[in-house]
Scaffold this motif. Structure first.
Motif, short mmCIF file in Angstrom:
data_model
loop_
_atom_site.label_atom_id
_atom_site.label_comp_id
_atom_site.label_asym_id
_atom_site.label_seq_id
_atom_site.Cartn_x
_atom_site.Cartn_y
_atom_site.Cartn_z
N SER A 309 0.82 -1.21 0.00
CA SER A 309 0.00 0.00 0.00
C SER A 309 0.86 1.26 0.00
O SER A 309 0.37 2.34 -0.30
CB SER A 309 -0.95 0.00 1.18
N ALA A 312 2.05 3.80 -3.87
CA ALA A 312 1.61 5.07 -4.44
C ALA A 312 2.34 6.22 -3.76
O ALA A 312 2.75 7.19 -4.41
CB ALA A 312 0.10 5.23 -4.28
N VAL A 313 2.51 6.11 -2.44
CA VAL A 313 3.22 7.17 -1.71
C VAL A 313 4.63 7.32 -2.26
O VAL A 313 5.09 8.43 -2.55
CB VAL A 313 3.28 6.82 -0.20
N THR B 130 2.21 15.22 -4.70
CA THR B 130 1.56 15.15 -3.39
C THR B 130 0.17 14.53 -3.50
O THR B 130 -0.31 13.93 -2.55
CB THR B 130 1.48 16.54 -2.72
N LEU B 131 -0.45 14.67 -4.68
CA LEU B 131 -1.73 13.96 -4.91
C LEU B 131 -1.51 12.47 -4.68
O LEU B 131 -2.25 11.81 -3.95
CB LEU B 131 -2.20 14.21 -6.35
N ASN B 132 -0.45 11.94 -5.31
CA ASN B 132 -0.15 10.52 -5.17
C ASN B 132 0.18 10.15 -3.74
O ASN B 132 -0.24 9.13 -3.24
CB ASN B 132 1.02 10.18 -6.09
N VAL B 133 0.96 11.03 -3.09
CA VAL B 133 1.36 10.74 -1.71
C VAL B 133 0.12 10.69 -0.81
O VAL B 133 -0.06 9.74 -0.03
CB VAL B 133 2.35 11.81 -1.21
N GLY B 136 -2.01 7.69 -1.59
CA GLY B 136 -1.34 6.48 -1.09
C GLY B 136 -1.44 6.37 0.42
O GLY B 136 -1.68 5.28 0.95
N LEU B 137 -1.29 7.51 1.12
CA LEU B 137 -1.38 7.46 2.58
C LEU B 137 -2.78 7.05 3.02
O LEU B 137 -2.96 6.36 4.03
CB LEU B 137 -1.03 8.83 3.17
N VAL B 139 -4.66 4.95 1.40
CA VAL B 139 -4.68 3.50 1.24
C VAL B 139 -4.05 2.84 2.46
O VAL B 139 -4.57 1.86 3.01
CB VAL B 139 -3.92 3.08 -0.04
N VAL B 140 -2.90 3.40 2.89
CA VAL B 140 -2.21 2.85 4.06
C VAL B 140 -3.10 2.96 5.30
O VAL B 140 -3.26 2.01 6.06
CB VAL B 140 -0.88 3.59 4.29
N ASP B 143 -5.95 0.70 5.22
CA ASP B 143 -5.48 -0.68 5.18
C ASP B 143 -6.33 -1.53 4.24
O ASP B 143 -6.71 -2.64 4.54
CB ASP B 143 -5.52 -1.27 6.60
N HIS B 144 -6.65 -0.95 3.07
CA HIS B 144 -7.41 -1.63 2.01
C HIS B 144 -8.88 -1.92 2.37
O HIS B 144 -9.60 -2.47 1.58
CB HIS B 144 -6.74 -2.93 1.59
#
Lengths: 341, 342
Positions: A309, A312-313, B130-133, B136-137, B139-140, B143-144
């Motif tokens: 996960s 992407a970050v 930063t959009l991606n960051v 992504g955060l 998602v983390v 936790d899906h």
């Protein structure tokens, strides 16, 4: 562009070193490559699974999609543009191929249709930007929404399935033709060499650099700036279509959101490889090094047990760091160049 | 006749008039086509649903007026929704949860502003990163799976209390838009932000700290995205990965439709909010007419292109109005600065 002339009689070691230094300073992808070698060396010792033939083939296969996109993006960046629509165009082309095959059309027809869609969208991008004067990133951002939205609307959000044929397994790289060699590897090589020759060995290619480094200068030199820019977007659209043809074979289904985020990877790869957002700079080999860097990063994340996960970050951070490094690098190169001459 | 034409042109030239006319026409059209469109409750319902769009559009408009762009607003909104709901679910009191959400947005705004200004990097590349960051955060963080269910009534009440027939989220949104508009128009700092967006060279001559003003704009945009996220989390009481993905596209379209010029310096907050109103009304109208909602992303893309083309046309038109005796100017002279270097 300075090429080392072969006639020069045996340069001294000092001369060789300084020529090399100049080349490395001009081309940030050398530095990245050196970094990659170091990282791979460390990984080889710390992670026993890393340096296995299986994993290395995995990495090469996984970098193919981004490689196509990054080559196209590099051409656009050289010409002073930017294409945010590549991910969506790739997805739409994949959808076109899949549905053509599902409707019983032969492989060749499906490919031509996909390439047509890619080139057509590239043409529209180019026309919007040059003829209507819309800023590059806004026109292609709108196209990202349009192409992606069209695929979503068309498929009603349902993945396209059941189009795989025997031949397509080879094109997607799921089956090898000889040893570890797959069709996508040969295709990246062929496309890369072709675009590289176009850019570095033809007068037409030099025009892309000219337009990107100084549109006014290029115009005064009699170059039809608009046409070159449009050509760059068409090439990028074609590359996205090739990536779409490839990814449809690799994933064996086409979910409508398959292209999401690929524009970021493509830009990051191109910029890591030395293409500048200000135009006039970039090389195909750099784009491939960039694609390798991104794929290696993902592979290392997976192998070291960091949760996927975080991917992407990391991609987002890599993009920003790449632009930052690119800028710093050209600053250093400029100051050294200035002090030298 | 000539007077009438130039009068009409002047009227259309007033900021916000074109978007107001467009919105009125669309609203009347839908009301005639689908009777249920004009129903008060359904209007209230869909506007309440789209509150986050209005809030990030306001913030994004400020950044564009300051001469930048912020593509991270959607992802930051989603992440802030996640962090604030997470805080609330873990027993923090409502005020802390709100601060966590808004704080998340402010941190991203600060990072965007600092990196863009201090390292002189291209604004849309940085905010794309930063959009991606942020996405992504989220998602983390989730936790899906999705974050669901705070029992904190006060936190949930933040979005859905009833205030004079409207929901609190709607009232807060209107307050945000009005406040930001007043800051931009009535205060010195607002005027300086606009001036700095008009062009760096004149602004620098006027002694403005262009970089600092830009950082302020990104801070506001990030903070508002955070606030929008809090309201979204409070309304839904659930947050999942990928939430608010693609909102940046809608916000850019809304701002551009409202006449905020991507060249910077021109446009206003309420006009951008009207652009958002037009977009969400189109979405609602098509939904009621039974058109697949998936078409909305196509509409958004078209709206961006139309908005930019109209803006360019309007600028050219304004130039011809200003010069009643057209001089034979070289063809290239009216070309605005190219996007190079953005």
């Amino acid at each position: 562009m300075i090429t080392l002339t072969p006639e020069r009689v045996s340069p001294t070691t000092n001369e060789r070193v300084s020529a090399l230094r100049v080349r490395i300073l001009r081309d940030p992808s050398f530095g990245i490559l050196a970094l990659l070698v170091v990282v791979c060396g460390v990984m080889a010792f710390t992670e026993p699974t890393f340096a296995t033939a299986g994993n290395l083939t995995n990495i090469i296969n996984a970098m193919m999609t981004v490689s196509f996109l990054a080559i196209g993006m590099t051409v656009v960046l050289i010409a002073g543009g930017l294409d945010l629509s590549v991910g969506s165009v790739m997805a739409l082309s994949a959808g076109v191929v899949a549905s053509c095959l599902n409707n019983g059309m032969p492989l060749a027809v499906a490919f031509v249709a996909a390439l047509g869609v890619g080139a057509g969208i590239g043409l529209v991008n180019g026309l919007l930007i040059t003829k209507l004067g819309i800023p590059d990133f806004i026109a292609t951002l709108a196209m990202l929404g349009l192409a992606g939205g069209f695929l979503l609307y068309w498929t009603a959000g349902v993945p396209i399935l059941g189009y795989m044929t025997d031949a397509y397994y080879y094109i997607g790289g799921l089956r090898q033709i000889a040893g570890p060699v797959t069709v996508p590897m040969l295709l990246v090589l062929a496309v890369g060499v072709a675009v590289s020759i176009l850019l570095r060995r033809t007068t037409y290619g030099v025009k892309f650099y000219a337009v990107g480094s100084s549109p006014t200068g290029a115009k005064n030199a009699g170059i039809r700036v608009d046409r070159i820019k449009i050509a760059a977007y068409v090439i990028s659209g074609l590359m996205a279509a090739i990536a779409g043809i490839h990814i449809a074979g690799r994933t064996t289904t086409v979910p409508p959101l398959i292209g999401n985020g690929y524009e970021i990877s493509a830009i990051a790869a191109a910029v890591i490889g030395g293409a500048s957002l200000f135009g006039g700079k970039g090389r195909v080999i750099g784009a491939l090094v960039g694609a390798l860097t991104l794929t290696l990063t993902r592979n290392i994340i997976n192998l070291t047990g960091v949760e996927s996960s975080w991917q992407a970050v990391v991609t987002g951070l890599v993009l920003i760091l790449a632009v930052l490094a690119n800028q710093a690098w050209s600053g250093i190169a400029r100051s050294i160049g200035a002090s030298r001459s | 006749m000539k007077n009438f034409r130039s009068g009409a042109a002047r009227f259309l030239g007033i900021e916000g008039v074109p978007i107001l006319l467009a919105f009125t026409a669309v609203a009347i059209g839908f009301a005639l086509a689908v009777p249920s469109f004009a129903d008060g409750d359904s209007v209230k319902y869909y506007l309440n649903e789209e509150v986050p769009i209005f809030i990030i559009t306001a913030g994004l408009a400020l950044v564009i007026i300051a001469g930048g762009i912020d593509l991270s607003v959607g992802a930051v909104l989603g992440l802030s929704a996640g962090t604030s709901l997470w805080a609330s679910m873990h027993g923090f009191n409502p005020l802390v949860s709100v601060l966590v959400g808004v704080g998340t947005g402010l941190v991203f705004g600060l990072i965007n502003g600092l990196v863009i200004v201090k390292f002189r990097l291209s604004d849309f590349i940085v905010t794309l990163g930063t959009l991606n960051v942020a996405a992504g955060l989220l998602v983390v963080l989730t936790d899906h799976v999705q974050l669901v269910g705070t029992r904190d009534e006060t936190f949930l009440g933040l979005a859905s209390s009833s205030v004079g027939g409207l929901t609190s989220a709607m009232v807060l949104t209107v307050l945000v838009i009005v406040a930001l508009h007043l800051v931009l128009v009535k205060t010195g700092i607002g005027r300086r932000i606009r001036a700095s967006g008009m062009g760096s060279a004149p602004a620098l001559v006027a002694g403005l700290d262009v970089g600092r003003l830009k950082i302020y704009a990104y801070l506001v945009s990030g903070g508002l995205a955070g606030f929008g996220g809090v309201l979204l989390a409070a309304r839904l009481n659930s947050v999942q990965a990928g939430m608010a993905g693609g909102y940046e596209l809608i916000a850019v379209a809304a701002a551009v439709l409202g006449g905020v010029s991507l060249a910077g310096g021109r446009g206003g907050i309420w006009q951008a909010a009207l652009g958002a109103l037009l977009l969400v009304t189109l979405k609602q109208g098509f939904r009621l007419m039974g058109v697949d909602p998936l078409i909305f992303s196509i509409i958004t893309g078209v709206c961006i292109l139309v908005g930019v083309i109209v803006d360019r046309g309007a600028r050219r038109f304004a130039l011809t109005l200003r010069t009643p005796q057209p001089v034979q100017a070289p063809a290239g002279e009216l070309q605005p600065a190219t996007s190079k270097g953005r």
